[in-house]
Design an enzyme around this catalytic site. Structure first.
Site, PDB file in Angstrom:
ATOM      1  N   SER A   1       0.879  -1.116  -0.221  1.00 57.83           N
ATOM      2  CA  SER A   1       0.551  -0.392   0.130  1.00 57.83           C
ATOM      3  C   SER A   1       0.655   1.487   0.091  1.00 57.83           C
ATOM      4  CB  SER A   1      -1.023   0.285   0.605  1.00 57.83           C
ATOM      5  OG  SER A   1      -2.005   0.810   1.338  1.00 57.83           O
TER       6      SER A   1
ATOM      7  N   ASP B   1     -10.003  -3.962  -4.569  1.00 55.18           N
ATOM      8  CA  ASP B   1     -10.063  -3.746  -4.241  1.00 55.18           C
ATOM      9  C   ASP B   1     -10.647  -1.983  -3.817  1.00 55.18           C
ATOM     10  OD1 ASP B   1      -7.854  -1.867  -2.921  1.00 55.18           O
ATOM     11  OD2 ASP B   1      -6.177  -2.355  -3.073  1.00 55.18           O
TER      12      ASP B   1
ATOM     13  N   HIS C   1      -8.154  -5.010  -0.603  1.00 52.32           N
ATOM     14  CA  HIS C   1      -6.477  -4.666  -0.026  1.00 52.32           C
ATOM     15  C   HIS C   1      -5.732  -5.126   0.637  1.00 52.32           C
ATOM     16  CE1 HIS C   1      -4.593  -1.410  -0.380  1.00 52.32           C
ATOM     17  NE2 HIS C   1      -4.182  -0.864   1.072  1.00 52.32           N
TER      18      HIS C   1
END
Length: 252
Positions: A106, A199, A229
């Site tokens: 991320s 996601d 995610h």
């Protein structure tokens, strides 16, 4: 076969700055350097799975917590993208050894890109897991950006815990100054991007935009059907392990 024990937590002393917690597994290189996501730490499922991979194969691995997160000292609200990128650079310089495969989750994927730009000669490969470059730009509505400017911070529901997710104006402004997707990215290292097609935090399109911006001709995108995610389901973790392991294999 039993899993090798976790390396002990150690602390990197920095002058006039919080001590940074890290775990370093000794082994052969290149070293896997894991960069956590926003408000995450080095004890997450993906970091532990990669540490297990390193233990199984006799590989070196370094993982750490940004200041204000996990076991590191400091206050989370004082963290910015620039500060945490500087910390990642210090970790690489002082503890990374020789070549590294940088794995960023991320926000850690955004930091990984900046780290590769700063230290191109050290990077054997990059792996982005739901990488989120420029999320200060596309990840907030106009109303949320206005609230940041007005209040100096933004608190939002946190899908991963009871405490609200905090964004400070300092962090947001730091991210805006470090955007990458609006121009070519001068990274030549082999890059692997792993992304779920479900996601809801980082649109799949971000992975393809990043692919197109990277100068490297060796960029592959792995799309996991139904993946969100976190990408922490067993089959998703196994996909991440396979991709990272492949970057560590010697070229024939």
């Amino acid at each position: 076969m039993s899993r090798a024990p976790d390396p002990d937590i150690q602390f990197l002393e920095l002058s006039d700055a919080p001590r940074l917690a890290y775990r370093k597994r000794e082994g052969r290189g290149p070293t896997i350097l894991f960069l956590p996501g926003y408000a995450s730490d080095m004890e997450g499922a993906k970091a532990l799975a990669l540490d297990a991979l390193a233990a199984e194969r006799g590989l070196a691995m370094l993982r750490f917590d940004y200041s204000g997160t996990g076991s590191s000292e400091g206050r989370f609200e004082e963290g910015t993208l620039a500060r945490w990128t500087d910390e990642a650079t210090t970790m690489l310089d002082r503890l990374g050894g020789g070549p590294v495969v940088i794995v960023g989750s991320s926000m850690g994927g955004w930091i990984a890109l900046h780290l590769a730009l700063r230290r191109p000669d050290r990077v054997a490969a990059l792996v982005g897991i739901a990488a989120a470059p420029d999320f200060t730009e596309w990840g907030y509505t106009d109303a949320e950006k206005a609230a940041l400017q007005r209040d100096g911070k933004l608190e939002q529901p946190n899908p991963y815990g009871a405490e609200p997710q905090l964004t400070t104006l300092d962090f947001w402004e730091s991210g805006q100054a470090m955007r990458l997707l609006d121009s070519p990215i001068a990274i030549d290292a082999p890059t692997r991007l792993i992304h779920g097609d479900s996601d809801e935090d980082v649109p799949l399109d971000i992975a393809f935009r990043l692919k197109d911006r990277l100068h490297s001709g060796d960029v592959q995108v792995t799309v996991i059907k139904g993946g969100g995610h976190r990408l922490s389901a067993p089959h998703e973790i196994e996909a991440i392990r396979r991709v990272v392991a492949a970057t560590l294999e010697p070229v024939p």
